[in-house]
Write an enzyme that holds these catalytic residues in place. Structure first.
Site, PDB file in Angstrom:
ATOM      1  CB  CYS A 336      31.347  42.599  46.140  1.00  0.00           C
ATOM      2  SG  CYS A 336      32.969  42.728  45.198  1.00  0.00           S
ATOM      3  NE  ARG A 365      38.509  41.783  38.372  1.00  0.00           N
ATOM      4  CZ  ARG A 365      39.180  42.005  39.613  1.00  0.00           C
ATOM      5  NH1 ARG A 365      40.241  42.642  39.754  1.00  0.00           N
ATOM      6  NH2 ARG A 365      38.484  41.805  40.689  1.00  0.00           N
ATOM      7  CD  GLN A 383      38.656  38.362  42.761  1.00  0.00           C
ATOM      8  OE1 GLN A 383      37.319  38.797  42.759  1.00  0.00           O
ATOM      9  NE2 GLN A 383      39.383  39.471  43.167  1.00  0.00           N
ATOM     10  CG  ASP A 385      35.761  37.530  46.653  1.00  0.00           C
ATOM     11  OD1 ASP A 385      36.601  38.171  47.304  1.00  0.00           O
ATOM     12  OD2 ASP A 385      35.161  38.216  45.593  1.00  0.00           O
ATOM     13  CG  HIS A 387      32.418  39.933  50.221  1.00  0.00           C
ATOM     14  ND1 HIS A 387      32.647  38.931  49.060  1.00  0.00           N
ATOM     15  CD2 HIS A 387      32.785  41.051  49.730  1.00  0.00           C
ATOM     16  CE1 HIS A 387      32.894  39.615  47.858  1.00  0.00           C
ATOM     17  NE2 HIS A 387      33.127  40.949  48.303  1.00  0.00           N
ATOM     18  CE  LYS A 467      44.679  48.818  47.801  1.00  0.00           C
ATOM     19  NZ  LYS A 467      44.984  48.227  46.429  1.00  0.00           N
ATOM     20  CG  HIS A 513      36.451  42.665  48.792  1.00  0.00           C
ATOM     21  ND1 HIS A 513      35.438  42.455  47.662  1.00  0.00           N
ATOM     22  CD2 HIS A 513      37.597  42.427  48.064  1.00  0.00           C
ATOM     23  CE1 HIS A 513      36.142  42.026  46.517  1.00  0.00           C
ATOM     24  NE2 HIS A 513      37.149  41.862  46.633  1.00  0.00           N
TER      25      HIS A 513
END
Length: 633
Positions: A336, A365, A383, A385, A387, A467, A513
């Site tokens: 992000c 992580r 990911q 991912d 946005h 979410k 996100h």
RNA sequence: GCUCAUGUAGCUCAGUCGGUAGAGCACCUCCUUGGUAAGGAGGAGGUCACCGGUUCAAAUCCGGUCAUGAGCUCCA
């Protein structure tokens, strides 16, 4: 005084006076009475031998209902605890509930239960079943209960009692010499438990808190018949066979190497090809939906993570910083901050929104060593991912699009069953109440618009926004999160994101996100398990194996292979001087969807013999016919 | 991270009471040239996870470390 019992279908039964729930069931049908494990009277659950003394609505639960199973398994856990106490009198009992499939019971004991001990516990349980001991319910005051368990030395039970409000009526259940604090209901007697198996033993913390003592847990399962039990055990066996770690070894997809490091994945050529196909499809679909692809670095300066707040709230999952010319840099646990920095690199007008930035972003992580699991839980993963930066007005439409997009993409990979969760505002959160309400409402709206069923996890949202999660089930029935759609009320402010509105003034955009597949690694693992390694044709690293029957056909086989490759099909040739049966066996074991078998006859007539994985011989046909069949898949 | 179990050839696994390493498959060479799920012979391949201890002697017994598995806890 007559008693009226109303049944679920609306029909009524009348009895001259008080009557047991069991006798009511028997009045309906003796088989129901035999199968009933408990009675639901006016919405509350009771033992089947409960006496009904006033008019009620009654539902009888058998093992076939979820409630029935719960009661059945719960009673089995008591039976197991009784057996354990008889065999090991020094062991203290704690709790033993039913779970999704089966039950467990936690005991306080110094040593673990060995496999041999599990067998002897099972044998003891069989004796107790044979004795057909009734489960007897007794109600008493909290003080009486405390005294009872104190006298028995069952300190854990005393601890459980301590949190129950003083005035409440406590119930205990007793079968034979075993007494347990329990709300119930239970089966009428141990003889009802026909088939059971203790599956495994392991450690578990008292009350699930790792600060507490580690207890010893035994898991088990039970069924009203041996047939059902055996079917379940067979299912477990089958599930083991589909484990992505096993299939990945057989098909040479990936490995995790001790020397490289735990939780870090090496993608072998076959796995890498599948991943490439997944990612290529993913990129194509995102571009088609108006997403812009971006690439971002793997590390960023400490300032960035200060701005984003990760160093404040996510530090435990981040790796230690590296020093570059006196500055701390952190390897990224999320994408992000980079995506939002891209947004902030330019001034944006409301006319440009929504802006959708997408990346297959690899993040790292820290995960505690005990939780790593094949591809499902790793320390470095990618990911899918993106946005979405939009105006408040665009919220509803964007969320709706996202859900459709996600479900479509997941079904393209063959998944059919999903579990959807909506998570709402937790106690500690950032952002205005009004924004939370609006965002949560738009999530609900989007799902209602498509008649989607979902569970609500109240207070389960991230601190920065509500979410939606979409999960798929793996071979063992465990749910794995794929899609996650999360609002973020935190980052737009932290990064001071703005767009210029129609009023020529700066406004704060909304940020969503989202990840559709979640982690490519986890998604890949789930994909393998779901298809048992038999991937759809478009995802197979090798789609066709060309097999010459003797060396004399190698030249012709080469020609066929070349032609297939030219058509864009992923074809390979097995030129080894092995018998055809042997080459077919290998291609079958590698789960290659098609084989082109060419011998003397085919070479002479310019044909191929096609064979399909798990199906078998499809017969001799022309090359063009074969291509037609391949394209059907 | 915690509890328990496990770690032997590329893979799946034997290895007795402590006495110096085994099988099948895969791999390599040769023979075989075959019609829809394993043809034959030979060969190569091991720091028994790693470190330390006990012992004349350790894959084996003991301790530690690392990793894996089943759970707990936590999450994509």
């Amino acid at each position: 005084m007559s008693i009226k019992v109303t049944l679920p279908d609306g029909s009524e039964k009348h009895f001259p006076g008080s009557i047991s729930a069991y006798d009511v069931a028997k009045d309906i049908s003796p088989r129901l009475a035999d199968a009933a494990v408990c009675a639901e009277l006016d919405g509350k659950l009771y033992d089947i031998n409960t006496i009904i003394d006033h008019d009620v609505k009654a539902v009888f639960h058998t093992f076939s209902s979820a409630i029935g199973k719960e009661v059945y398994w719960h009673s089995t856990s008591h039976l197991m605890a009784q057996a354990v106490k008889q065999l090991f009198p020094d062991v203290l009992v704690t709790i033993g509930p039913a779970i999704d499939s089966g039950f467990y019971y936690d005991f306080d004991r110094d040593t673990n239960f060995t496999d041999e001990e599990l067998v002897s516990i099972e044998n003891k349980m069989k004796e107790l079943v044979k004795a057909d001991l009734p489960y007897l319910r007794t109600e008493l005051s909290k003080q009486e209960a405390s005294d009872l368990f104190a006298k028995m030395g069952e300190t854990y039970k005393a601890e459980l009692l301590a949190v129950i409000p003083d005035g409440d009526i406590i119930s205990i259940y007793q079968q034979g010499d075993f007494v347990d604090l329990c709300r119930g209901p239970h089966l009428p007697s141990t003889g009802k438990i026909k088939a059971f198996k203790l599956l495994k033993s392991s450690g578990a913390y008292w009350r699930g808190d790792e600060k507490n003592k580690m207890l010893k847990r035994i898991y088990g399962i039970s069924y009203p018949s041996n047939k059902e039990l055996n079917e379940y055990l067979l299912f477990l066996e089958e599930a083991k066979k589909r484990d992505h770690r096993k299939i990945a070894k057989d098909l040479d997809l990936f490995s995790i190497n001790d020397e490289v490091g735990p939780g870090l994945v090496l993608w072998h050529p076959n796995g890498a090809m599948i991943r490439h196909l997944v990612e290529a499809y993913w990129k194509e679909e995102h571009i088609r939906k108006g997403y812009k692809l971006v690439y971002t670095p793997h590390v960023g300066r400490a300032n960035l993570w200060e701005t984003s707040g990760h160093l404040g709230f996510y530090k435990d999952s981040m790796y230690a910083p590296m020093d570059i010319e006196g500055q701390d840099y952190y390897i990224k646990p999320m994408n992000c901050p980079f995506h939002l920095s891209i947004y902030n690199a330019n001034l944006h007008s409301y006319r440009e929104l929504p802006i959708k930035l997408a990346e297959l972003g690899t993040v790292y992580r820290y995960e505690r060593s005990g939780v790593l699991h094949g591809l499902m839980r790793v320390r470095g993963f990618t990911q899918d991912d993106a946005h979405i930066i939009c105006t408040p007005d665009q919220l509803n439409e964007e969320v709706e699009k996202l859900i459709t997009f996600s479900l479509n993409m997941l079904s393209h990979f063959g998944f059919e069953k999903f579990k959807i969760y909506l998570s709402t505002k937790p106690e500690k959160s950032v952002g205005e109440e009004e924004d939370w309400d609006k965002a949560t409402a738009s999530l609900r709206l989007a799902m209602d618009a498509q008649n989607l069923e979902y569970d609500v996890d109240y207070g389960g949202g991230a601190f920065y926004g509500p979410k939606i999660d979409i999960k798929i089930k793996d071979a063992l029935g465990r749910e794995w999160q794929c899609t996650t759609i999360q609002f973020d009320f935190n980052l737009p402010t932290r990064f001071d994101m703005t767009y210029v509105g129609a009023d020529n003034a700066p406004h704060r955009p909304y940020v969503i996100h989202r990840a559709v597949l979640g982690s490519i690694e986890r998604f890949f693992g789930t994909l393998i398990e779901y298809h048992s390694g038999n991937l759809p044709m478009w995802l197979c690293p090798t789609q066709i194996m060309v097999l010459p029957i003797t060396d004399a056909q190698i030249e012709y086989a080469n020609e066929i292979n070349e032609r297939l490759l030219l058509l864009g099909l992923r074809s390979e040739i097995d030129k080894r001087s092995e018998k055809i049966g042997y080459k077919i066996r290998e291609a079958e074991l590698k789960k290659i969807p098609f084989m082109c078998i060419v011998g003397k006859k085919e070479a002479e007539n310019g044909q191929v013999a096609l064979r399909q994985h798990t199906v078998g011989d499809l017969g001799v046909m022309s090359f063009d016919e074969a291509v037609l069949k391949l394209n059907e898949e």
